[in-house]
Design a protein around this motif. Sequence first.
Motif, PDB file in Angstrom:
ATOM      1  N   THR A 241       0.834  -1.204   0.000  1.00  0.00           N
ATOM      2  CA  THR A 241       0.000   0.000   0.000  1.00  0.00           C
ATOM      3  C   THR A 241       0.864   1.248   0.000  1.00  0.00           C
ATOM      4  OG1 THR A 241      -1.721  -1.157   1.212  1.00  0.00           O
ATOM      5  CG2 THR A 241      -1.778   1.242   1.286  1.00  0.00           C
ATOM      6  N   ILE A 242       1.919   1.243   0.782  1.00  0.00           N
ATOM      7  CA  ILE A 242       2.799   2.408   0.867  1.00  0.00           C
ATOM      8  C   ILE A 242       3.489   2.649  -0.479  1.00  0.00           C
ATOM      9  CG2 ILE A 242       4.907   3.298   1.943  1.00  0.00           C
ATOM     10  CD1 ILE A 242       3.818   1.931   4.566  1.00  0.00           C
ATOM     11  N   PHE A 243       4.005   1.599  -1.104  1.00  0.00           N
ATOM     12  CA  PHE A 243       4.642   1.767  -2.415  1.00  0.00           C
ATOM     13  C   PHE A 243       3.626   2.226  -3.459  1.00  0.00           C
ATOM     14  CE2 PHE A 243       8.169  -0.569  -0.594  1.00  0.00           C
ATOM     15  CZ  PHE A 243       9.245   0.092  -1.160  1.00  0.00           C
ATOM     16  N   GLU A 244       2.405   1.726  -3.369  1.00  0.00           N
ATOM     17  CA  GLU A 244       1.359   2.144  -4.298  1.00  0.00           C
ATOM     18  C   GLU A 244       1.062   3.638  -4.131  1.00  0.00           C
ATOM     19  OE1 GLU A 244      -3.384   1.393  -4.584  1.00  0.00           O
ATOM     20  OE2 GLU A 244      -2.130  -0.392  -4.355  1.00  0.00           O
ATOM     21  N   LYS A 245       0.971   4.108  -2.891  1.00  0.00           N
ATOM     22  CA  LYS A 245       0.695   5.525  -2.643  1.00  0.00           C
ATOM     23  C   LYS A 245       1.867   6.406  -3.096  1.00  0.00           C
ATOM     24  CE  LYS A 245      -2.709   4.977   0.994  1.00  0.00           C
ATOM     25  NZ  LYS A 245      -3.844   5.690   0.462  1.00  0.00           N
ATOM     26  N   ILE A 246       3.089   5.926  -2.926  1.00  0.00           N
ATOM     27  CA  ILE A 246       4.256   6.673  -3.408  1.00  0.00           C
ATOM     28  C   ILE A 246       4.192   6.801  -4.928  1.00  0.00           C
ATOM     29  CG2 ILE A 246       6.779   6.562  -3.723  1.00  0.00           C
ATOM     30  CD1 ILE A 246       6.903   5.374  -0.862  1.00  0.00           C
ATOM     31  N   ASP A 247       3.859   5.711  -5.602  1.00  0.00           N
ATOM     32  CA  ASP A 247       3.761   5.734  -7.060  1.00  0.00           C
ATOM     33  C   ASP A 247       2.663   6.694  -7.522  1.00  0.00           C
ATOM     34  OD1 ASP A 247       4.521   4.694  -9.684  1.00  0.00           O
ATOM     35  OD2 ASP A 247       2.560   3.696  -9.674  1.00  0.00           O
ATOM     36  N   ILE A 248       1.509   6.634  -6.879  1.00  0.00           N
ATOM     37  CA  ILE A 248       0.396   7.531  -7.234  1.00  0.00           C
ATOM     38  C   ILE A 248       0.796   8.987  -7.012  1.00  0.00           C
ATOM     39  CG2 ILE A 248      -1.914   8.276  -6.504  1.00  0.00           C
ATOM     40  CD1 ILE A 248      -2.490   5.241  -5.990  1.00  0.00           C
TER      41      ILE A 248
END
Length: 150
Positions: free
Chosen positions: A52-59
């Motif tokens: 989730t954290i990596f996904e939010k960083i990417d977004i």
Amino acid sequence: MIDIHTHILPMIDDGPATIQESIEMCRIAVNEGIKKMIATPHVQSKVDNEGTIFEKIDILNKALKQEGLDLVIFPGAELHLNDQLLHADVLKESRMLTLNGNKKYILLEFSFQWVPPEAEQIIFALKTMGFTPILPHLERNFRVQNNLVF
């Protein structure tokens, strides 16, 4: 300039409530000369929501690019001091527990009320394993406020 301790990710612990708030915070940072940030949400030694954290960083990075903001967000974590950190495999296996996944620098948080009695031994052990602890916002710690030599 690089900001190595931010709660910039939306809807995670101390971070903003929305992506729009994250973007506005990033806009302010860019205006202050910051070019890179490490997102450091609070985590324990076990990372259950790493994806989730990596996904939010990417977004967030994609949104910053769309906004034309010259800022890049990297992964990291604010780790609570505990003896579980002494299991080197926990730190070395995670992509986010060390700052930017570098397997060297860790942001090591103390409680605001006290300095744990085992803090010195844990920090020493982490250093012997090749990690460099960085202690964020010690000015908030009551023991440090009341006694600068502890």
